[in-house]
Design a protein around this motif. Structure first.
Motif, PDB file in Angstrom:
ATOM      1  N   ASP A  20     -13.660  51.345  -6.865  1.00 44.17           N
ATOM      2  CA  ASP A  20     -14.227  52.266  -7.851  1.00 44.17           C
ATOM      3  C   ASP A  20     -13.961  53.728  -7.505  1.00 44.17           C
ATOM      4  O   ASP A  20     -13.823  54.570  -8.388  1.00 44.17           O
ATOM      5  CB  ASP A  20     -15.743  52.066  -7.970  1.00 44.17           C
ATOM      6  CG  ASP A  20     -16.089  50.751  -8.636  1.00 44.17           C
ATOM      7  OD1 ASP A  20     -15.206  50.170  -9.304  1.00 44.17           O
ATOM      8  OD2 ASP A  20     -17.241  50.305  -8.488  1.00 44.17           O
ATOM      9  N   LYS A  21     -13.871  54.015  -6.202  1.00 45.08           N
ATOM     10  CA  LYS A  21     -13.748  55.408  -5.770  1.00 45.08           C
ATOM     11  C   LYS A  21     -12.437  55.734  -5.068  1.00 45.08           C
ATOM     12  O   LYS A  21     -12.282  56.820  -4.535  1.00 45.08           O
ATOM     13  CB  LYS A  21     -14.912  55.753  -4.835  1.00 45.08           C
ATOM     14  CG  LYS A  21     -16.253  55.682  -5.517  1.00 45.08           C
ATOM     15  CD  LYS A  21     -17.354  56.080  -4.588  1.00 45.08           C
ATOM     16  CE  LYS A  21     -18.688  56.007  -5.310  1.00 45.08           C
ATOM     17  NZ  LYS A  21     -19.782  56.467  -4.481  1.00 45.08           N
ATOM     18  N   PHE A  22     -11.508  54.787  -5.037  1.00 52.47           N
ATOM     19  CA  PHE A  22     -10.273  55.042  -4.303  1.00 52.47           C
ATOM     20  C   PHE A  22      -9.063  54.551  -5.094  1.00 52.47           C
ATOM     21  O   PHE A  22      -9.010  53.417  -5.550  1.00 52.47           O
ATOM     22  CB  PHE A  22     -10.295  54.350  -2.938  1.00 52.47           C
ATOM     23  CG  PHE A  22      -9.065  54.610  -2.118  1.00 52.47           C
ATOM     24  CD1 PHE A  22      -8.854  55.841  -1.525  1.00 52.47           C
ATOM     25  CD2 PHE A  22      -8.104  53.615  -1.947  1.00 52.47           C
ATOM     26  CE1 PHE A  22      -7.713  56.089  -0.776  1.00 52.47           C
ATOM     27  CE2 PHE A  22      -6.962  53.859  -1.195  1.00 52.47           C
ATOM     28  CZ  PHE A  22      -6.765  55.088  -0.607  1.00 52.47           C
ATOM     29  N   ARG A  23      -8.082  55.468  -5.250  1.00 56.40           N
ATOM     30  CA  ARG A  23      -6.821  55.110  -5.885  1.00 56.40           C
ATOM     31  C   ARG A  23      -5.668  55.648  -5.052  1.00 56.40           C
ATOM     32  O   ARG A  23      -5.799  56.655  -4.345  1.00 56.40           O
ATOM     33  CB  ARG A  23      -6.760  55.602  -7.323  1.00 56.40           C
ATOM     34  CG  ARG A  23      -6.924  57.069  -7.492  1.00 56.40           C
ATOM     35  CD  ARG A  23      -7.115  57.433  -8.969  1.00 56.40           C
ATOM     36  NE  ARG A  23      -7.504  58.823  -9.088  1.00 56.40           N
ATOM     37  CZ  ARG A  23      -6.731  59.780  -9.579  1.00 56.40           C
ATOM     38  NH1 ARG A  23      -5.535  59.491 -10.032  1.00 56.40           N
ATOM     39  NH2 ARG A  23      -7.153  61.021  -9.641  1.00 56.40           N
ATOM     40  N   LYS A  24      -4.535  54.951  -5.142  1.00 53.40           N
ATOM     41  CA  LYS A  24      -3.375  55.365  -4.356  1.00 53.40           C
ATOM     42  C   LYS A  24      -2.097  55.112  -5.151  1.00 53.40           C
ATOM     43  O   LYS A  24      -2.070  54.338  -6.104  1.00 53.40           O
ATOM     44  CB  LYS A  24      -3.315  54.621  -3.025  1.00 53.40           C
ATOM     45  CG  LYS A  24      -2.973  53.151  -3.150  1.00 53.40           C
ATOM     46  CD  LYS A  24      -2.862  52.501  -1.789  1.00 53.40           C
ATOM     47  CE  LYS A  24      -2.408  51.050  -1.928  1.00 53.40           C
ATOM     48  NZ  LYS A  24      -2.177  50.438  -0.620  1.00 53.40           N
ATOM     49  N   ARG A  25      -1.049  55.791  -4.732  1.00 49.35           N
ATOM     50  CA  ARG A  25       0.283  55.604  -5.305  1.00 49.35           C
ATOM     51  C   ARG A  25       1.283  55.735  -4.165  1.00 49.35           C
ATOM     52  O   ARG A  25       1.215  56.676  -3.373  1.00 49.35           O
ATOM     53  CB  ARG A  25       0.551  56.654  -6.380  1.00 49.35           C
ATOM     54  CG  ARG A  25       1.851  56.436  -7.098  1.00 49.35           C
ATOM     55  CD  ARG A  25       1.981  57.382  -8.263  1.00 49.35           C
ATOM     56  NE  ARG A  25       3.197  57.087  -9.011  1.00 49.35           N
ATOM     57  CZ  ARG A  25       3.657  57.864  -9.965  1.00 49.35           C
ATOM     58  NH1 ARG A  25       3.011  58.968 -10.306  1.00 49.35           N
ATOM     59  NH2 ARG A  25       4.771  57.549 -10.600  1.00 49.35           N
ATOM     60  N   GLU A  26       2.205  54.810  -4.080  1.00 51.06           N
ATOM     61  CA  GLU A  26       3.186  54.819  -3.005  1.00 51.06           C
ATOM     62  C   GLU A  26       4.574  55.137  -3.548  1.00 51.06           C
ATOM     63  O   GLU A  26       4.861  54.909  -4.726  1.00 51.06           O
ATOM     64  CB  GLU A  26       3.189  53.464  -2.300  1.00 51.06           C
ATOM     65  CG  GLU A  26       1.861  53.166  -1.616  1.00 51.06           C
ATOM     66  CD  GLU A  26       1.789  51.785  -1.013  1.00 51.06           C
ATOM     67  OE1 GLU A  26       1.146  51.648   0.034  1.00 51.06           O
ATOM     68  OE2 GLU A  26       2.378  50.837  -1.587  1.00 51.06           O
ATOM     69  N   PHE A  27       5.409  55.666  -2.671  1.00 50.21           N
ATOM     70  CA  PHE A  27       6.799  55.954  -3.028  1.00 50.21           C
ATOM     71  C   PHE A  27       7.653  55.859  -1.780  1.00 50.21           C
ATOM     72  O   PHE A  27       7.160  55.923  -0.649  1.00 50.21           O
ATOM     73  CB  PHE A  27       6.942  57.318  -3.697  1.00 50.21           C
ATOM     74  CG  PHE A  27       6.607  58.497  -2.823  1.00 50.21           C
ATOM     75  CD1 PHE A  27       7.598  59.191  -2.148  1.00 50.21           C
ATOM     76  CD2 PHE A  27       5.294  58.921  -2.682  1.00 50.21           C
ATOM     77  CE1 PHE A  27       7.286  60.290  -1.350  1.00 50.21           C
ATOM     78  CE2 PHE A  27       4.974  60.005  -1.895  1.00 50.21           C
ATOM     79  CZ  PHE A  27       5.967  60.700  -1.228  1.00 50.21           C
ATOM     80  N   VAL A  28       8.953  55.665  -1.991  1.00 48.94           N
ATOM     81  CA  VAL A  28       9.904  55.500  -0.887  1.00 48.94           C
ATOM     82  C   VAL A  28      10.907  56.640  -0.937  1.00 48.94           C
ATOM     83  O   VAL A  28      11.459  56.956  -1.994  1.00 48.94           O
ATOM     84  CB  VAL A  28      10.635  54.139  -0.987  1.00 48.94           C
ATOM     85  CG1 VAL A  28      11.679  54.001   0.111  1.00 48.94           C
ATOM     86  CG2 VAL A  28       9.630  52.996  -0.936  1.00 48.94           C
ATOM     87  N   LEU A  29      11.137  57.219   0.219  1.00 45.92           N
ATOM     88  CA  LEU A  29      12.106  58.303   0.373  1.00 45.92           C
ATOM     89  C   LEU A  29      13.315  57.762   1.131  1.00 45.92           C
ATOM     90  O   LEU A  29      13.165  57.085   2.149  1.00 45.92           O
ATOM     91  CB  LEU A  29      11.453  59.435   1.164  1.00 45.92           C
ATOM     92  CG  LEU A  29      11.950  60.847   0.951  1.00 45.92           C
ATOM     93  CD1 LEU A  29      11.785  61.270  -0.494  1.00 45.92           C
ATOM     94  CD2 LEU A  29      11.201  61.803   1.850  1.00 45.92           C
ATOM     95  N   GLU A  30      14.501  58.045   0.633  1.00 46.45           N
ATOM     96  CA  GLU A  30      15.744  57.670   1.306  1.00 46.45           C
ATOM     97  C   GLU A  30      16.166  58.849   2.169  1.00 46.45           C
ATOM     98  O   GLU A  30      16.379  59.956   1.669  1.00 46.45           O
ATOM     99  CB  GLU A  30      16.812  57.362   0.257  1.00 46.45           C
ATOM    100  CG  GLU A  30      18.155  56.990   0.827  1.00 46.45           C
ATOM    101  CD  GLU A  30      19.177  56.736  -0.282  1.00 46.45           C
ATOM    102  OE1 GLU A  30      20.373  56.921   0.009  1.00 46.45           O
ATOM    103  OE2 GLU A  30      18.807  56.368  -1.408  1.00 46.45           O
ATOM    104  N   ILE A  31      16.261  58.601   3.490  1.00 48.92           N
ATOM    105  CA  ILE A  31      16.529  59.684   4.435  1.00 48.92           C
ATOM    106  C   ILE A  31      17.771  59.336   5.253  1.00 48.92           C
ATOM    107  O   ILE A  31      17.764  58.349   5.994  1.00 48.92           O
ATOM    108  CB  ILE A  31      15.323  59.888   5.376  1.00 48.92           C
ATOM    109  CG1 ILE A  31      14.060  60.134   4.547  1.00 48.92           C
ATOM    110  CG2 ILE A  31      15.578  61.031   6.339  1.00 48.92           C
ATOM    111  CD1 ILE A  31      12.783  59.987   5.331  1.00 48.92           C
ATOM    112  N   PRO A  32      18.843  60.122   5.132  1.00 46.61           N
ATOM    113  CA  PRO A  32      20.031  59.864   5.953  1.00 46.61           C
ATOM    114  C   PRO A  32      19.703  60.099   7.424  1.00 46.61           C
ATOM    115  O   PRO A  32      19.009  61.045   7.764  1.00 46.61           O
ATOM    116  CB  PRO A  32      21.064  60.873   5.456  1.00 46.61           C
ATOM    117  CG  PRO A  32      20.407  61.703   4.417  1.00 46.61           C
ATOM    118  CD  PRO A  32      18.992  61.275   4.273  1.00 46.61           C
ATOM    119  N   ASP A  33      20.175  59.207   8.270  1.00 44.46           N
ATOM    120  CA  ASP A  33      19.909  59.307   9.710  1.00 44.46           C
ATOM    121  C   ASP A  33      21.153  58.857  10.464  1.00 44.46           C
ATOM    122  O   ASP A  33      21.231  57.723  10.922  1.00 44.46           O
ATOM    123  CB  ASP A  33      18.697  58.442  10.069  1.00 44.46           C
ATOM    124  CG  ASP A  33      18.289  58.573  11.526  1.00 44.46           C
ATOM    125  OD1 ASP A  33      18.645  59.574  12.167  1.00 44.46           O
ATOM    126  OD2 ASP A  33      17.613  57.657  12.032  1.00 44.46           O
TER     127      ASP A  33
END
Length: 123
Positions: A20-33
């Motif tokens: 009820d009190k918590f929401r989230k959103r995830e994402f992925v970053l492509e990082i050259p290494d």
């Protein structure tokens, strides 16, 4: 303590209402290494979930985040949970459209030397 990293937005997920009190959103970053590309998942929470709305896959972004970790016990074994908690996302290109980190055009340094023969400097 906060960190920042730059990479290409690889994938973003829908917002999740966890409770009820918590929401989230995830994402992925492509990082050259070097020879390998890293795919790193970040999390936005609460009012920060909308920060991702203006970006699409393939956009070059700079992400500012906090590194958090917590222990938890499962079946008598202590395990550790690590999270990359993003709190700022901005375009990685500067105001002139060039990618951040790209070499800027060097401006001519001011010269303190004059070619005038009648210069009154003592040296």
């Amino acid at each position: 303590m906060s960190f920042d990293i730059q990479g290409k937005l690889y994938e973003s997920f829908e917002e999740q209402q966890v409770s009820d009190k918590f929401r989230k959103r995830e994402f992925v970053l492509e990082i050259p290494d070097g020879s390998y590309t890293q795919y790193v998942k970040f999390q936005l929470t609460q009012d920060k979930c909308s920060l991702l709305d203006q970006y699409k896959a393939g956009d070059e972004v700079k992400v500012t985040f906090n590194l958090t970790g917590k222990p938890f016990v499962k079946n008598g074994t202590t395990m550790y949970f690590t999270n990359l908690q993003a709190w700022r996302i901005e375009s990685a290109s500067n105001q002139f459209g060039a990618p951040a980190g790209a070499p800027a055009q060097a401006e001519a340094a001011p010269s303190f030397y004059s070619s005038d023969a009648d210069n009154d400097l003592p040296f």
